[in-house]
Write a protein that holds these residues in place. Structure first.
Motif, short mmCIF file in Angstrom:
data_model
loop_
_atom_site.label_atom_id
_atom_site.label_comp_id
_atom_site.label_asym_id
_atom_site.label_seq_id
_atom_site.Cartn_x
_atom_site.Cartn_y
_atom_site.Cartn_z
N LYS A 1015 0.82 -1.20 0.00
CA LYS A 1015 0.00 0.00 0.00
C LYS A 1015 0.87 1.26 0.00
N THR A 1016 2.03 1.18 0.62
CA THR A 1016 2.91 2.34 0.73
C THR A 1016 3.61 2.64 -0.59
N PHE A 1017 4.09 1.62 -1.27
CA PHE A 1017 4.95 1.80 -2.44
C PHE A 1017 4.20 1.67 -3.76
N LEU A 1018 3.27 0.72 -3.85
CA LEU A 1018 2.67 0.44 -5.15
C LEU A 1018 1.62 1.47 -5.49
N MET A 1019 1.62 1.84 -6.74
CA MET A 1019 0.59 2.73 -7.24
C MET A 1019 -0.70 1.95 -7.45
N LYS A 1020 -1.78 2.67 -7.63
CA LYS A 1020 -3.08 2.04 -7.82
C LYS A 1020 -3.08 1.29 -9.15
N ASN A 1021 -3.56 0.06 -9.10
CA ASN A 1021 -3.63 -0.82 -10.27
C ASN A 1021 -2.26 -1.02 -10.89
N SER A 1022 -1.25 -1.08 -10.04
CA SER A 1022 0.11 -1.27 -10.54
C SER A 1022 0.29 -2.70 -11.01
N ALA A 1023 1.07 -2.85 -12.09
CA ALA A 1023 1.36 -4.18 -12.63
C ALA A 1023 2.64 -4.76 -12.04
N TYR A 1024 3.27 -4.05 -11.12
CA TYR A 1024 4.54 -4.50 -10.54
C TYR A 1024 4.29 -5.10 -9.17
N SER A 1025 5.18 -6.00 -8.82
CA SER A 1025 5.14 -6.57 -7.47
C SER A 1025 5.93 -5.70 -6.52
N LEU A 1026 5.75 -5.97 -5.24
CA LEU A 1026 6.45 -5.19 -4.22
C LEU A 1026 7.94 -5.38 -4.34
N LEU A 1027 8.39 -6.62 -4.55
CA LEU A 1027 9.82 -6.87 -4.66
C LEU A 1027 10.38 -6.19 -5.90
N GLU A 1028 9.60 -6.17 -6.97
CA GLU A 1028 10.05 -5.54 -8.21
C GLU A 1028 10.23 -4.03 -8.02
N VAL A 1029 9.41 -3.43 -7.15
CA VAL A 1029 9.51 -2.00 -6.90
C VAL A 1029 10.68 -1.69 -5.97
N LEU A 1030 10.87 -2.53 -4.95
CA LEU A 1030 11.90 -2.23 -3.95
C LEU A 1030 13.30 -2.57 -4.43
N CYS A 1031 13.42 -3.61 -5.29
CA CYS A 1031 14.76 -3.99 -5.77
C CYS A 1031 15.21 -3.08 -6.91
N PRO A 1032 16.47 -2.95 -7.08
CA PRO A 1032 16.98 -2.28 -8.28
C PRO A 1032 16.56 -3.05 -9.52
N ARG A 1033 16.37 -2.32 -10.60
CA ARG A 1033 15.90 -2.98 -11.80
C ARG A 1033 17.03 -3.70 -12.49
N CYS A 1034 16.71 -4.94 -12.90
CA CYS A 1034 17.74 -5.75 -13.57
C CYS A 1034 17.92 -5.31 -15.00
#
Length: 1421
Positions: A1015-1034
Motif C-alpha cells: 500500500k505504501t509503495f505500489l501505485m493504484k492498479n500497478s502491474a509491478y510486485s512489491l519486490l520488483e519496486v523495492l529492488c533495483p531494476r535488472c
C-alpha cells in the motif's frame, strides 16, 4: 343375543385334486360328513364365465315374513290370532298389555298356567309369583298379581270357551297403554295375492296404538237402527238393512218372544236374535263392534288350521330390477351403504325371526329352473358363446350341469330330467331372504355354487343328528306338526340354531362367498339366509356310498306318506342291466348289496300277497313307460316299479305291496298283481351283477398267489395290472400293491442297469457335488434296493453287481468315519476320499461332511498362512476370512480360529478407528499422546493402514519439531520461504505442534507487513510486485506495458540460467531467498544496483543519441505508441526518451515549470516519504523474519541514506552547476544537444531518479539542491529533484518552503554548532533509559556533524556518540518528538523512537533490539 355356531371345515384342493370332483369329495367325506356341510374353495384362477341370460331371466319371487318362519314364533302368532279372533267375535278388540315396559307374552303365560294345572289351581296354590319368575321377571315387584289380572281378563274367558262353558265376562276391558294386536290371518293371506302397490321391504310394527271403535264401520249393530252392515262369512255376501217395520220378524231364540226390540241383539254370523237379558250371563249393554252368538262363536274358533306355506309375489322381476330392489331394501333398513358387517346382519336376522313386534317382509327368487332361463355355467349348445380359453369349463366336473350325470354319479342312470336334482336350480336372494331347515330329496348330496353377489350364510347338522333335530323341533313346536306331519319337508320352518344347540343338536356354520362351493352330505339338515343380493346355483348328486341311505329314505317317505322324486328300484334295475365290463367294480358291489336287499324284500312281499289273496291274477306292466303320478301308491304315495296291486273297482288307483289291504273292500279274488319283472328275471340280473363283482375276487386271489411266489413272472404281473385297468377294478390296496410291485420290478431293473453302466454318474471333480437335474440313491436306499431286489417276486440279473457296489460303499464309509474323527485332517486326504467317491454312484451322507471338512481344512490353512505374514494381514483379509468362516459348518477348530480372528479383527478395527479419530481430533493431540497409542498398537500382528499413517504422522511431527527447534536455536533469523514451508508442512500434520501457532503468527505478520508495504509503495492498479519496486531494476526500459505473460516467460527463462547470474527478478528473488545472512543479501542487491545503473546509463545514452542523430523526424519512432514526434513533446528525466503529450498525460496534467517529469515506464511506484517507510522497517525488525522484500527495503533505505550523504558532501564542497531546462519546441521538432556528461555525475543523478523514496537533505533551500545537482549533471533535460521531508514538499508541482520559522531556526542551530566546541558529556549509562528530556536531545543535535558518513553513524560505546541517534536514517526530531530508546542487544546504542518506529508505550514495556543486533553478521557498506 345370538351366539354363532362353530365353523364347518373349509377345503382348498390343488389343481390335481380338483380335476376329479367325486374322488375329491370321497377323500374329504370322512371329515366333512361329521359336520353335515363343508365349503370348497376352488384353486386360484378357476373362474367360470357367467353364462345366464340376464335380459331374459324373469321370475316371481316368494314372499317371506321373517317372524312367521321361526317355529316357536309362528306358534305364538297362531295363538294370538285365535285369541284376537275370539274377542273380535265377541265385539271386542284384543290389546296386548305391557308388564315392566315389555309386551306380555300371552302364549307363554297361557302355557305356564296350563302346565301348573289351570287358572283355578294357580290361584288356589298362589303360584303367580312362580310363574312370574319362569317368565323372567324379577322377584319382589308384585308381578304375579299383574299376571293374574291380565290372564283373568284376556285368557281365562278363552280357556273357558274352549271347555264349552258360557262366558262369565262377555266384555274385554283394556288399559289405555295396551297395544292393539293386528291378526295375521295366515290362511286367508296365503290364498290372496298381494297388490302391486304392496311394499316388499316393509318394516312395520305389528303392535300399534289403540284406534277408536268409531273409526271401524260395521263393528256394532243394534236393532232399530238404519246403519247398514255386511256379513263377513264367505257364504253370506249380500248386505241387508233392518227397518222398524221388519222388527217383528226377529224372535229371541231363548225366550221365543220378540218384545223389547231395543234389547234384541242380532248375530253378525247367522242373523239369529237374542235378548241381552236372556244370555247367560246377561249383557247389561249392547257390545261394541261385531257380535257372534255362542253357536257361531264355537263354529269359528274350532276351525282347523290351514297348512302354512309361502305366497307368491304379485309382480314379475328381472334380475336387474330385483337387484335394485334388494340393494335399496338393505341400504334403507340399515341406514348405511349396502356393505354391512356379516355379523351384524346375522344377529339382526335372528332377532327379527324371533320377535312378534316387528314384521319384516322380504322376497326370495328360489327354485328357478335353469332349463328355462339357462344355467350360470356354460353348457354345450347353449346361447352363451364361450371363448376358447374358457372351453375347459364346458366339460369340467365342477360344472353343476355335468356333475349329476358323470359316470361316478348314480343319478346318471335315471333317464328323466328331474329339476333340482339332475338339472340345476337358480336362486336369486336379497338381504334376510332365507331357506329353512330341510334335507335334500332322497337324502342325496347337494352342491351349491355362488356365482356372484354378497355372501350366503349356512347352518348345517350332521346326518347322524337328523332325528335329534326333528325330535327337538316337534317338542318345541308340537302344534305345527299336528297339522303338518311333514313340516320339515316343506322348507317353510326354521328354528334358532342357539335353541337347537341348547337341546344337544350339533350345528356348524359358514359364510359362502362368491366363487365358492358348499356341499351338503346325505340326510344333513341345513338352512341359512342371504346377506344381500346374490345369484347362486344348486344341484343334487349321488355317489355309490349313498345307495343304502337312498333305500332308507324311501322307507322313511313311505311312513310319512310322502311322494318320491324317482323310483329307487327302477334305478337299481337299470344299473343291473348294465352289469358288464363298463360298470365299475366298486359300483357293482354296491348295486349287488342293494339289489340283494331289494329282491329279498320283493320276494317276501309277493309271497305274502299270494298267500293273502287266493286266485290272485298276475299281469306284466311296463311301469318304466308310465309317468310317476300314474304309478303312485294311493296310500303312501310311493312310486311303484317292481310290482303293484290294482282292482277293477278302483280304476286309476294302485297300491304297493306294503298296503295291499288299503286298496278297496272287494274280495281278494278280484285283485291283480302287476309286475315289471318276474322273480325268475330278477335273479339272473343280480347274478350278472354278482359275477361282475366276483370277477374282482378271482383276480384278487390270483394276484395274491403271484405276489407270494418267488418266480420270474414279471410279464404276468404287467398283464394283471392291464386286466385291472381294462375291467376297471376298484383302487384297492391289492391293486396298488400290484402296481407298486410291478413298477418296482421294472424300475429296479432300469435303475440297476443305469447304476452299473454309470449313466447316473453326475458328480463333479471339485468335490463330488451332484447335479441338480438328477437325484442319486442314498446308501440306505441302495441297501433297501438290494433288499428289494432280493424280496421281489422276480429275479433281477443285476442284483449281484449291485451287492458288490454296496460293499464298496461300506468300505468308503468306514474310511470316511476314520478320517472325520481326526481333529485336523489333511486337505489332501480329504480330497482323495472325495475323488474315490466319484466311482460310487450313490448319495453318500459322508460327502457333505467331507466337503465341509475340506472347506474347513482349506480355510484353516488360509488363516494360518495369513497369521504367519502379519504385514499382509489387513482388515479386508480378516473380514474375508471371517466371512468364509461364517459359511463353514461348525467345528471346534474352526470356532477357535474364528474367535482368534474375530478378536484380532475387533482389536484392529478399534485401533484403526481410534487412530483415525486421533488424527482427526479437534483440538489435535500432542505427540506424546500419539506415541503412547503407537506403543499399544505395536503388539497387534496385523497390517493397519491408519496406524501406520499415525506412525508416519508422529515421525513427521518429531522431524518438524526438531527442525523448528533447530530453526529457533540456530542463532539466525529465519527466511520467509523457510518459515512458510515449515508452517504449511505443520498444518498438514494432524498433531498439536506448540511452535506452530507462533510461527503461523509470524507468517501472518509478514503477510500483513507485505500488504502494508504494498500500500505504501505500489501505485493504484500497478502491474509491478512489491519486490520488483523495492529492488533495483535488472533491465532498463521495461515498463507497465510489458505483459504478465512475458514477465512470467522471462522469469522461467531466467530460472533456467546459471544461478550465479542476476539477469531477471526471479534470479534476484531466488538469490535473496538462498542468502544465508543479510550481508550476502546486501551484496546481491548491490550487484543488482550496479547493473541497474549501467543499464539505465546505457538506455539514456541510446535514447539521447537516437534523438541527436535523427536527421528525419518522420522516420524517428518515439513514445509508447512508437510513432514519429509531433507537436510539443515531453522528455523523461530518467530514460531520456520523448513522448507525446496526448499519450502520457491527461487534459489537465501538464507538468509545471521547474518540475522534473518521469515517463510511465520509468515511474515504477509511488515515492513515499522516508518517515512513512522507517516504521515499516522497524516493524519488520520486530517480526524477526527475513524476506526478500525486507532485505530490499533495508537496502533501499541505506541506499537513500548514502545518497543523502553524498548530497551533504556535495553541499559542503559548494559546487555550482548551471542547468537548463528544455522541452520539445512546439514550432520546431529539432533537438538541441547538451554537452557531454561526466560518468559519475550522471550516475549520481540517475541513482537519485531510481530511488523510489522522497529523501531527506540538510540543504536549506531548493537552490542549494540544484547547485549540488548541477555539479554532477550538465545537460539540457528537465531534472526532477527530490523533495526532502523537513525542508520542502510538492504543492501542485511547485517546490516551496514549508515553514520559514523553522528553517531559520535550523540554520541558526547549524551555525552555532559549527562555531562552538562540544561540551563534555557524562558516560553512557549501562541500564536502559527509555526517555530523555528536550535539552539533552538538542545538545545531541548540536554536536552532530553534517559531514558524518554512514559508517560514522554506526559507531557506539563512545562518549562523543552518546548524544547521536545510531540510526543511519535519523530524522532528527525536535520538540516533543525527541524520545529515546536503548537497544537491548549487544550494541546498547541509543535511537530516536520516531526513527526506529517504536512508540513510548512499546519502549516502556518491551525490549528493543536494533537491526544491527538482529543481523550480527551484516557488515555496513
Amino acid at each position: 343375543m345370538f351366539i354363532a355356531p362353530p365353523e364347518c371345515p373349509v377345503f382348498e384342493p390343488s389343481w390335481e385334486e380338483f380335476a376329479d370332483p367325486f374322488a375329491y369329495i370321497n377323500k374329504i367325506r370322512p371329515i366333512a360328513e361329521k359336520t353335515g356341510i363343508c365349503k370348497v374353495r376352488p384353486p386360484k384362477g378357476w373362474q367360470p364365465p357367467f353364462a345366464c341370460d340376464v335380459d331374459s331371466l324373469h321370475f316371481t319371487p316368494r314372499i317371506q315374513r321373517l317372524n312367521e318362519l321361526e317355529a316357536q314364533t309362528r306358534v305364538k302368532l297362531n295363538f294370538l290370532d285365535q285369541i284376537a279372533k275370539f274377542w273380535e267375535l265377541q265385539g271386542c278388540t284384543l290389546k296386548i298389555p305391557h308388564v315392566e315396559r315389555k309386551i306380555l307374552d300371552l302364549y307363554q303365560l297361557n302355557k305356564l298356567v296350563n302346565d301348573e294345572g289351570g287358572f283355578d289351581a294357580v290361584c288356589r296354590e298362589r303360584r303367580w309369583s312362580k310363574i312370574a319368575l319362569k317368565m323372567g321377571f324379577a322377584p319382589g315387584k308384585a308381578i304375579g298379581s299383574h299376571l293374574r289380572s291380565h290372564y283373568e281378563r284376556i285368557l281365562y274367558p278363552y280357556n273357558l270357551f274352549q271347555t264349552g262353558a258360557n262366558l262369565l265376562k262377555p266384555t274385554l276391558t283394556n288399559d289405555t297403554k295396551d297395544t292393539d294386536y293386528i291378526p295375521h290371518d295366515l290362511p286367508q293371506r296365503q290364498s290372496v295375492q298381494p297388490l302391486e302397490t304392496c311394499s316388499i321391504a316393509r318394516r312395520a310394527k305389528r303392535m300399534r296404538a289403540e284406534e277408536d271403535c268409531e273409526n271401524r264401520p260395521n263393528l256394532r249393530r243394534r236393532m232399530g237402527s238404519y246403519v247398514p252392515f255386511c256379513n263377513v262369512l264367505a257364504e253370506k255376501c249380500m248386505c241387508r238393512c233392518v227397518c222398524l217395520s221388519q222388527v217383528d220378524q226377529y224372535m229371541c231364540l231363548v225366550c221365543g218372544s220378540g218384545s223389547e226390540e231395543d234389547r234384541l241383539l242380532l248375530c253378525d254370523g247367522c242373523d239369529d236374535s237374542y235378548h241381552t237379558f236372556c244370555l247367560i250371563p246377561p249383557l247389561h249393554d249392547v257390545p261394541k263392534g261385531d257380535w257372534r252368538c255362542p253357536k257361531c262363536l264355537a263354529q269359528e274358533c274350532c276351525k282347523p288350521q290351514v297348512a302354512f306355506g309361502f305366497e307368491q309375489a304379485g309382480r314379475d322381476y328381472s334380475l336387474r330390477t330385483f337387484g335394485d330392489m334388494a340393494d335399496s331394501f338393505k341400504s334403507d333398513y340399515f341406514n348405511m351403504p349396502v356393505h354391512v358387517s356379516l355379523v351384524l346382519v346375522e344377529k339382526e336376522f335372528w332377532r327379527l325371526v324371533s320377535t312378534i313386534e316387528e314384521d319384516v317382509t322380504v322376497e326370495y327368487g328360489a327354485d328357478i329352473a335353469s332349463k328355462e332361463f339357462g344355467s350360470g355355467f356354460p353348457i354345450r349348445g347353449g346361447r352363451f358363446q364361450v371363448s376358447p380359453e374358457d372351453e375347459d369349463y364346458l366339460s369340467s366336473g365342477w360344472n353343476l350341469n355335468n356333475m349329476p350325470v358323470m359316470d361316478s354319479s348314480v343319478l346318471t342312470h335315471i333317464t328323466a330330467d328331474i329339476c333340482g336334482m339332475k338339472l340345476p336350480w337358480l336362486y336369486v336372494g336379497m338381504c334376510f331372504s332365507s331357506f329353512c331347515w330341510h334335507i335334500e330329496d332322497h337324502w342325496s348330496y347337494s352342491i351349491n355354487y355362488l356365482h356372484w353377489g354378497e355372501p350366503k350364510t349356512w347352518y348345517g347338522v350332521p346326518g347322524y343328528a337328523a332325528e335329534k333335530l326333528e325330535w327337538v323341533m316337534r317338542k318345541l313346536a308340537p302344534e305345527l306338526f299336528e297339522s303338518q306331519p311333514d313340516l320339515l319337508h316343506q322348507l317353510v320352518t326354521i328354528m334358532n340354531p342357539n335353541t337347537l344347540m341348547n337341546h344337544g343338536v350339533p350345528i356348524y356354520r359358514t359364510n359362502q362367498c362368491s366363487g365358492e362351493f358348499v356341499i351338503t352330505f346325505p340326510r344333513a339338515y341345513h338352512s341359512g339366509f342371504n346377506q344381500g343380493f346374490n345369484f347362486a346355483e344348486a344341484v343334487n348328486f349321488c355317489t355309490m356310498d349313498w345307495m343304502p341311505m337312498g333305500r332308507m329314505c324311501v322307507d322313511h317317505y313311505r311312513q310319512l306318506n310322502r311322494y318320491c322324486v324317482f323310483s329307487h328300484d327302477e334305478m337299481v334295475c337299470k344299473m343291473a342291466s348294465k352289469a358288464d365290463t363298463t360298470m365299475d367294480v366298486a359300483l357293482a358291489s354296491a348295486v349287488q348289496r342293494d339289489m340283494t336287499v331289494m329282491l329279498q324284500e320283493e320276494d317276501k312281499l309277493r309271497d305274502k300277497v299270494s298267500k293273502m289273496v287266493r286266485g290272485l291274477s298276475y299281469r306284466h306292466a311296463e311301469y318304466d313307460l308310465l309317468p310317476d303320478e300314474e304309478r303312485q301308491c294311493s296310500k303312501c304315495r310311493t312310486t311303484c316299479y317292481l310290482s303293484a296291486l290294482t282292482c277293477p273297482c278302483s280304476p286309476g288307483q294302485l297300491v304297493c305291496l306294503h298296503h295291499a289291504h288299503d286298496l278297496c273292500s272287494c274280495t281278494s279274488s278280484e285283485l291283480t298283481l302287476n309286475y315289471r319283472f318276474t322273480m325268475a328275471e330278477l335273479y339272473p340280473m343280480m347274478e350278472a351283477v354278482t359275477l361282475r363283482a366276483e370277477s374282482y375276487t378271482y383276480w384278487v386271489s390270483h394276484v395274491s398267489d403271484i405276489l407270494e411266489a418267488k418266480q420270474d413272472k414279471k410279464s404276468e404281473l404287467r398283464s394283471l395290472v392291464v386286466e385291472a385297468e381294462v375291467k376297471r377294478f376298484p383302487q384297492s390296496d391289492l391293486l396298488r400293491q400290484l402296481r407298486t410291485v410291478t413298477l418296482d420290478a421294472e424300475k429296479c431293473a432300469v435303475v440297476a442297469q443305469q447304476l452299473l453302466i454309470g449313466k447316473r454318474q453326475t458328480r463333479y471333480r471339485s468335490g463330488g457335488r451332484k447335479s441338480q437335474s438328477q437325484n442319486l440313491l442314498t446308501v440306505e436306499e441302495l441297501r433297501s434296493f438290494v433288499r428289494q431286489l432280493h424280496n421281489l417276486p422276480c429275479s433281477i440279473r443285476q442284483a449281484p453287481l449291485l451287492k458288490d457296489l454296496l460293499t464298496r460303499v461300506d468300505d468308503f464309509q468306514q474310511s470316511s468315519e476314520q478320517l472325520l474323527s481326526d481333529e485336523a485332517p489333511s486337505p489332501v486326504a480329504l480330497q482323495g476320499l472325495l475323488d474315490l467317491s466319484l466311482g460310487l454312484d450313490v448319495e453318500l451322507p459322508q460327502l457333505a461332511l467331507l466337503r465341509e471338512r475340506l472347506e474347513q481344512a482349506r480355510w484353516l490353512d488360509g488363516v494360518k498362512g495369513a497369521s504367519v505374514r502379519p504385514h499382509s494381514l489387513c482388515l479386508d483379509t480378516m473380514r474375508r476370512l471371517i466371512d468364509q468362516g461364517v459359511g463353514l459348518a461348525p467345528h471346534s477348530s474352526v470356532e477357535r480360529a474364528m474367535a482368534r480372528l474375530q478378536e484380532l479383527l475387533t482389536m484392529s478395527e478399534h485401533w484403526e478407528e481410534r487412530a483415525l479419530r486421533l488424527m482427526e481430533a479437534r483440538p489435535r493431540h500432542c505427540v506424546e499422546t500419539l506415541v503412547e497409542a503407537l506403543q499399544e498398537v505395536a503388539s497387534i500382528p496385523a497390517y493397519l493402514p491408519n496406524c501406520l499413517l499415525l506412525k508416519d504422522t508422529v515421525d513427521q511431527a518429531k522431524d518438524w519439531l526438531q527442525e523448528a527447534e533447530t530453526l529457533q536455536l540456530g542463532g539466525r533469523i529465519p527466511v520467509l520461504d523457510t518459515l512458510t514451508d515449515l508452517v504449511s508442512r505443520a498444518k498438514a500434520i494432524p498433531v498439536w505442534l506448540d511452535p506452530l501457532a507462533r510461527l503461523d503468527s509470524l507468517v501472518f505478520d509478514v503477510q500483513a507487513w507485505k500488504e502494508s508495504a504494498a500500500k505504501t509503495f505500489l501505485m493504484k492498479n500497478s502491474a509491478y510486485s512489491l519486490l520488483e519496486v523495492l529492488c533495483p531494476r535488472c533491465e532498463a526500459g521495461t515498463g507497465p506495458q510489458q505483459s504478465k505473460y512475458k514477465r512470467a516467460k522471462d522469469a522461467a527463462q531466467c530460472s533456467e540460467r546459471n544461478s550465479a547470474r542476476l539477469d531477471c527478478l526471479s534470479d534476484v528473488e531466488r538469490a535473496l531467498s538462498e542468502s544465508k545472512d543479510s550481508a550476502s543479501a546486501m551484496a546481491t542487491l548491490a550487484e543488482v544496483r550496479q547493473k541497474e545503473m549501467e543499464s539505465l546509463l546505457a538506455l539514456r545514452a541510446s535514447n539521447e543519441s537516437k534523438l541527436l542523430l535523427a536527421g528525419d523526424c518522420g522516420a524517428l519512432r518515439v513514445c509508447v505508441c512508437h510513432k514519429a514526434p509531433s507537436g510539443a513533446m515531453l522528455q523523461c528525466e530518467l530514460c531520456r526518451d520523448a513522448f507525446h503529450r496526448s499519450c502520457v498525460l491527461g487534459s489537465n496534467q501538464d507538468p509545471l515549470p521547474n518540475q522534473a517529469w518521469v515517463c510511465p515506464r520509468c515511474q515504477l511506484s509511488e515515492k513515499p516519504p522516508l518517515d512513512r517507510v522507517l516504521p515499516l522497517l522497524a516493524s519488520l525488525q520486530r517480526i524477526r523474519v527475513r524476506l526478500p522484500e525486507g532485505d530490499a527495503l533495508r537496502f533501499l533505505i541505506e541506499r537513500t541514506v548514502r545518497w543523502q550523504h553524498r548530497v551533504q558532501q556535495a553541499s559542503a564542497e559548494g559546487v555550482a552547476v548551471t542547468t537548463s531546462h528544455q522541452r520539445w519546441a512546439s514550432s520546431s521538432p529539432t533537438w538541441a544537444p547538451s554537452p557531454t556528461q561526466e560518468t559519475n555525475s550522471m550516475s549520481f543523478y540517475t541513482e537519485h531518479q531510481c530511488i523510489p523514496l522522497t529523501g531527506k537533505s540538510w540543504l536549506t533551500n531548493m537552490a542549494d539542491l540544484w547547485t549540488i545537482i548541477r555539479m554532477f549533471v550538465h545537460s539540457s533535460v528537465l531534472i526532477m529533484c527530490m523533495t526532502f521531508m523537513c525542508g520542502y514538499c510538492y504543492q501542485n508541482g511547485v517546490a516551496c518552503p514549508k515553514k520559514e520559522a523553522v528553517n531559520g531556526k535550523r540554520t541558526k542551530r547549524h551555525m552555532e554548532e559549527e562555531g562552538s566546541k562540544r561540551k563534555d558529556k557524562a558516560k553512557k549509562p549501562r541500564k536502559k533509559k527509555p526517555k530523555l528530556n528536550k535539552e539533552r536531545s538538542q545538545e545531541a543535535k548540536g554536536t552532530s556533524s553534517l559531514t558524518a558518513t554512514h559508517s560514522d553513524l554506526s559507531l557506539s560505546d563512545s562518549d562523543e556518540d552518546f548524544t547521536l541517534c545510531a540510526a543511519p536514517w535519523c530524522r532528527e526530531p525536535e520538540g516533543k518528538q525527541v524520545n529515546w530508546v536503548q537497544c537491548d542487544g549487544s550494541c546498547q546504542q541509543w535511537f530516536h523512537q520516531v526513527c526506529v518506529g517504536v512508540s513510548a508505550e512499546q519502549a516502556e514495556k518491551e525490549d528493543y533490539i536494533c537491526i544491527s543486533c538482529t543481523q550480527p553478521d551484516h557488515t555496513r557498506e
